[in-house]
Structure formats: structure tokens, C-alpha cells
Design an enzyme around this catalytic site. Structure first.
Site, PDB file in Angstrom:
ATOM      1  N   ILE A   1      40.389 -32.809  -1.756  1.00 31.66           N
ATOM      2  CA  ILE A   1      41.834 -32.981  -1.571  1.00 31.66           C
ATOM      3  C   ILE A   1      42.520 -31.657  -1.202  1.00 31.66           C
ATOM      4  O   ILE A   1      43.584 -31.651  -0.590  1.00 31.66           O
ATOM      5  CB  ILE A   1      42.446 -33.612  -2.852  1.00 31.66           C
ATOM      6  CG1 ILE A   1      43.742 -34.332  -2.557  1.00 31.66           C
ATOM      7  CG2 ILE A   1      42.635 -32.588  -3.942  1.00 31.66           C
ATOM      8  CD1 ILE A   1      44.222 -35.230  -3.696  1.00 31.66           C
TER       9      ILE A   1
ATOM     10  N   ASN B   1      28.768 -25.734  -8.698  1.00 33.49           N
ATOM     11  CA  ASN B   1      29.068 -24.913  -9.875  1.00 33.49           C
ATOM     12  C   ASN B   1      28.721 -25.672 -11.151  1.00 33.49           C
ATOM     13  O   ASN B   1      29.031 -26.860 -11.269  1.00 33.49           O
ATOM     14  CB  ASN B   1      30.555 -24.541  -9.894  1.00 33.49           C
ATOM     15  CG  ASN B   1      30.985 -23.839  -8.624  1.00 33.49           C
ATOM     16  OD1 ASN B   1      30.246 -23.022  -8.094  1.00 33.49           O
ATOM     17  ND2 ASN B   1      32.172 -24.157  -8.131  1.00 33.49           N
TER      18      ASN B   1
ATOM     19  N   GLN C   1      33.640 -24.197 -12.728  1.00 35.30           N
ATOM     20  CA  GLN C   1      33.576 -25.648 -12.508  1.00 35.30           C
ATOM     21  C   GLN C   1      34.845 -26.249 -13.109  1.00 35.30           C
ATOM     22  O   GLN C   1      35.076 -26.147 -14.312  1.00 35.30           O
ATOM     23  CB  GLN C   1      32.334 -26.244 -13.189  1.00 35.30           C
ATOM     24  CG  GLN C   1      32.227 -27.750 -13.023  1.00 35.30           C
ATOM     25  CD  GLN C   1      31.011 -28.346 -13.750  1.00 35.30           C
ATOM     26  OE1 GLN C   1      30.345 -27.661 -14.526  1.00 35.30           O
ATOM     27  NE2 GLN C   1      30.757 -29.616 -13.514  1.00 35.30           N
TER      28      GLN C   1
ATOM     29  N   HIS D   1      29.114 -32.066  -8.788  1.00 28.65           N
ATOM     30  CA  HIS D   1      29.541 -32.242  -7.395  1.00 28.65           C
ATOM     31  C   HIS D   1      29.026 -31.096  -6.548  1.00 28.65           C
ATOM     32  O   HIS D   1      29.005 -29.939  -6.973  1.00 28.65           O
ATOM     33  CB  HIS D   1      31.061 -32.364  -7.274  1.00 28.65           C
ATOM     34  CG  HIS D   1      31.845 -31.295  -7.972  1.00 28.65           C
ATOM     35  ND1 HIS D   1      32.026 -31.289  -9.336  1.00 28.65           N
ATOM     36  CD2 HIS D   1      32.488 -30.201  -7.501  1.00 28.65           C
ATOM     37  CE1 HIS D   1      32.762 -30.249  -9.669  1.00 28.65           C
ATOM     38  NE2 HIS D   1      33.044 -29.548  -8.586  1.00 28.65           N
TER      39      HIS D   1
HETATM   40  P1  5GP Z   1      35.031 -27.182  -8.734  1.00 24.68           P
HETATM   41  O1  5GP Z   1      35.970 -26.025  -8.906  1.00 24.68           O
HETATM   42  O2  5GP Z   1      34.954 -28.005 -10.000  1.00 24.68           O
HETATM   43  O3  5GP Z   1      33.682 -26.772  -8.230  1.00 24.68           O
HETATM   44  O4  5GP Z   1      35.650 -28.087  -7.595  1.00 24.68           O
HETATM   45  C1  5GP Z   1      36.494 -29.172  -7.846  1.00 24.68           C
HETATM   46  C2  5GP Z   1      37.051 -29.611  -6.502  1.00 24.68           C
HETATM   47  O5  5GP Z   1      37.676 -30.872  -6.681  1.00 24.68           O
HETATM   48  C3  5GP Z   1      38.125 -28.668  -5.932  1.00 24.68           C
HETATM   49  O6  5GP Z   1      37.705 -28.170  -4.675  1.00 24.68           O
HETATM   50  C4  5GP Z   1      39.369 -29.551  -5.826  1.00 24.68           C
HETATM   51  O7  5GP Z   1      40.125 -29.301  -4.661  1.00 24.68           O
HETATM   52  C5  5GP Z   1      38.785 -30.942  -5.829  1.00 24.68           C
HETATM   53  N1  5GP Z   1      39.678 -31.943  -6.387  1.00 24.68           N
HETATM   54  C6  5GP Z   1      40.414 -31.835  -7.519  1.00 24.68           C
HETATM   55  N2  5GP Z   1      41.103 -32.974  -7.739  1.00 24.68           N
HETATM   56  C7  5GP Z   1      40.788 -33.820  -6.717  1.00 24.68           C
HETATM   57  C8  5GP Z   1      41.193 -35.166  -6.395  1.00 24.68           C
HETATM   58  O8  5GP Z   1      41.965 -35.812  -7.095  1.00 24.68           O
HETATM   59  N3  5GP Z   1      40.649 -35.702  -5.272  1.00 24.68           N
HETATM   60  C9  5GP Z   1      39.782 -35.016  -4.473  1.00 24.68           C
HETATM   61  N4  5GP Z   1      39.331 -35.641  -3.387  1.00 24.68           N
HETATM   62  N5  5GP Z   1      39.377 -33.768  -4.742  1.00 24.68           N
HETATM   63  C10 5GP Z   1      39.881 -33.170  -5.868  1.00 24.68           C
END
Ligand code: 5GP
Ligand code: ZN
Length: 143
Positions: free
Chosen positions: A36, A87, A95, A101
Site C-alpha cells: 500500500i 524481515n 518487521q 511476507h
Molecule cells: P515490514 O516492515 O513488516 O517488512 O513491511 C510491512 C509492509 O506492509 C510495509 O511495506 C507496508 O507498506 C505494508 N502495509 C502495511 N499496511 C498495509 C495494508 O493495509 N495493505 C497493504 N497492501 N500493505 C500494507
């Protein structure tokens, strides 16, 4: 291999269709959807359709399925250069969402995509062969 869900988990919500997402591709066990807040066009998240916080928590059945999906999505972005980032835990590049993911991040210029610019972000050490051998023994003892 039955799916586990966490009702409070954002990505379980997207998996179940309760929370909307821009679906890129899916199999029975994996789902790919656009991030997003992308860091480059085509930035996609690939997740198992079962809740697990870290890679170590994820069953091998889901892991086996997800590898080819990551490759497929990378090709779908059309980018010749890209990073795959995954992560595990807050210390590990933070993370934020506690559901495994993989980020597929196209890299099309110096200024978009994954930028690792902090000083000393890859703190390489000089290690003796004896130290490497000791580390290897410890790792083998954990399998
Ligand atoms: P992390 O920091 O956990 O490795 O990455 C989490 C990712 O999830 C981030 O890049 C963030 O932009 C994405 N994200 C967070 N909330 C949402 C959401 O509601 N929908 C989508 N499609 N991505 C999200
Ligand atoms: Zn989840």
C-alpha cells in the site's frame, strides 16, 4: 496442512478478503498483493495463506509453495533488477506486520526501491578460520 488465521492480523484479513488488497497473483497457499506504500512501482508483498510470524514458524509446505510465486511476481514486475526482502523481528530491519511476507522490490533507478544508505549497515568482520569452524559446529548442533 490446514491454514491458521489470527483474527487480529492485517495480512490474515487480506488473505480472507475481509480487508481489501490489490491482488497480483495467488495459489492455494500463497497470495501476492501490492504494497500500500510502495518504495517503487510494482512493490509487491508475497505471503503464505496461513498465519506465521517468522520464517521459522512457517510450515515447509507453505514455504515450498511460496518460492515459485516470488519468482513469478518478480517477472511480472518487468524489472530487470530487483531486491527480495524478508524481515523477521523488529531488530531485523523492522518487521512491522507479524505475518511472514516477502517484499518484491523493483529497482529501476538509484533513487527508488531499496536504498541501504545508513553508515555501517553491513558490518563485516575479519574472522579466523578457527572462529568460522566453531560457529559451524554450533549451527550443526542445532539441526
Ligand atoms: P515490514 O516492515 O513488516 O517488512 O513491511 C510491512 C509492509 O506492509 C510495509 O511495506 C507496508 O507498506 C505494508 N502495509 C502495511 N499496511 C498495509 C495494508 O493495509 N495493505 C497493504 N497492501 N500493505 C500494507
Ligand atoms: Zn496473519
Amino acid at each position: 496442512m490446514s491454514a491458521q488465521y489470527d483474527d487480529k492480523c492485517l495480512f490474515c484479513g487480506i488473505t480472507k478478503g475481509v480487508i481489501p488488497g490489490f491482488k497480483v497473483y495467488e495459489t492455494d497457499h500463497s497470495l501476492a498483493f501490492l504494497d500500500i506504500n510502495p518504495v517503487s512501482d510494482g512493490h509487491t508483498l508475497v505471503i503464505p495463506k496461513s498465519h506465521a510470524k517468522t520464517l521459522g514458524d512457517l510450515s515447509d509446505d507453505y514455504l515450498r509453495d511460496i518460492g515459485p510465486v516470488i519468482k513469478k511476481v518478480a517477472l511480472m514486475t518487468g524489472a530487470e533488477q530487483y531486491n527480495i526482502l524478508q524481515n523477521n523481528g523488529k531488530l531485523a530491519f523492522q518487521q512491522h506486520v507479524d505475518h511472514v511476507h516477502f517484499h518484491v522490490v523493483p529497482k529501476t533507478s538509484e533513487t527508488d526501491g531499496l536504498i541501504i544508505s545508513l553508515e555501517n549497515n553491513w558490518p563485516q568482520k575479519q574472522v579466523s578460520k578457527e572462529d568460522l569452524a566453531a560457529i559451524l559446529e554450533k549451527m550443526k548442533s542445532r539441526v
